[in-house]
Design a protein around this motif. Structure first.
Motif, PDB file in Angstrom:
ATOM      1  N   VAL A 124       0.880  -1.169   0.000  1.00 56.13           N
ATOM      2  CA  VAL A 124       0.000   0.000   0.000  1.00 56.13           C
ATOM      3  C   VAL A 124       0.915   1.216   0.000  1.00 56.13           C
ATOM      4  N   CYS A 179      -3.276   0.258  -3.619  1.00 59.03           N
ATOM      5  CA  CYS A 179      -3.027  -1.004  -2.927  1.00 59.03           C
ATOM      6  C   CYS A 179      -3.135  -2.132  -3.941  1.00 59.03           C
ATOM      7  N   TYR A 204      -4.126  -6.089  -3.667  1.00 61.10           N
ATOM      8  CA  TYR A 204      -4.532  -7.184  -2.789  1.00 61.10           C
ATOM      9  C   TYR A 204      -4.758  -8.478  -3.563  1.00 61.10           C
ATOM     10  N   ALA A 234      -1.712  -7.076   4.415  1.00 58.73           N
ATOM     11  CA  ALA A 234      -2.411  -6.294   3.392  1.00 58.73           C
ATOM     12  C   ALA A 234      -2.565  -7.040   2.069  1.00 58.73           C
ATOM     13  N   ALA A 278      -5.825  -4.111   3.437  1.00 58.45           N
ATOM     14  CA  ALA A 278      -5.220  -3.166   2.488  1.00 58.45           C
ATOM     15  C   ALA A 278      -6.003  -1.856   2.452  1.00 58.45           C
ATOM     16  N   MET A 334      -4.827   1.827   3.454  1.00 50.69           N
ATOM     17  CA  MET A 334      -4.844   2.903   2.472  1.00 50.69           C
ATOM     18  C   MET A 334      -5.636   4.098   2.998  1.00 50.69           C
TER      19      MET A 334
END
Length: 181
Positions: free
Chosen positions: A35, A67, A69, A83, A89, A93
């Motif tokens: 992130v 981010c 993910y 994250a 995440a 963020m």
């Protein structure tokens, strides 16, 4: 530089020119579970398969965050700071944006990725990528964040995302997987 928001397996208008122009600026490469929160003019890039990248930018387009993910499921016990899980995440963020004085709920978001990277024999089950995209849609909608989709879903492919904060939507190049059409 003009960016065009597209969906599925289509590319942004003139992606090579946009990527070349962005390469002259400071660039961060992020990986699954990363992130970042950066200032206008910084380029962030990542490579996606079934993963999803969410980019958020403030109304003035001076601060942006991205981010990357992997999992849309709730974090397993002991992974509440990992994250690679979407919820973690996004919490990170939002915290990064708030630390810069930006209200995440007033940001504009871009969602990229979520390709159908399926394991052999699991073709009939919903793909990890489609579940990741659905999670992003639901989460951002529930928060009231304006979200745009840029090259999401579709077949098995990689997506190389280049985003220069302050210059509009991310530019996404769809890359075929060797041996797949």
């Amino acid at each position: 530089m003009k960016s065009v928001t597209v969906s599925r397996d289509r590319l942004c208008a003139q992606p090579d020119a946009a990527i070349t122009a962005a390469s002259a600026l400071p660039t961060l490469v992020i990986h699954p579970g990363d992130v970042v929160c950066v200032n206008e003019g910084t380029t962030v890039q990542t490579l996606l398969g079934s993963c999803v990248a969410i980019c958020m930018v403030d109304a003035a387009r001076t601060v942006g965050a991205m981010c990357h993910y992997v999992h849309c499921a709730n974090p397993r016990l002991g992974h509440d700071k990992d994250a690679t899980f979407a919820e973690v995440a996004m919490q990170r963020m939002f915290a990064e944006l708030r630390s810069r004085g930006v209200n995440p709920l007033a940001c504009e978001a871009y969602v990229c990725g979520g390709g159908a990277m399926r394991l052999q024999g699991q073709e009939s089950a919903p793909s990890v990528g489609s579940r990741n995209v659905a999670w992003a849609r639901q989460f951002l909608s529930a928060q009231g964040v304006l979200a745009h989709e840029v090259s999401v879903g579709g077949g098995a492919c990689y997506r190389k995302v280049h985003w220069c904060v302050g210059q509009g939507a991310p530019v996404v190049r769809v890359l075929p997987i060797e041996g797949k059409v």
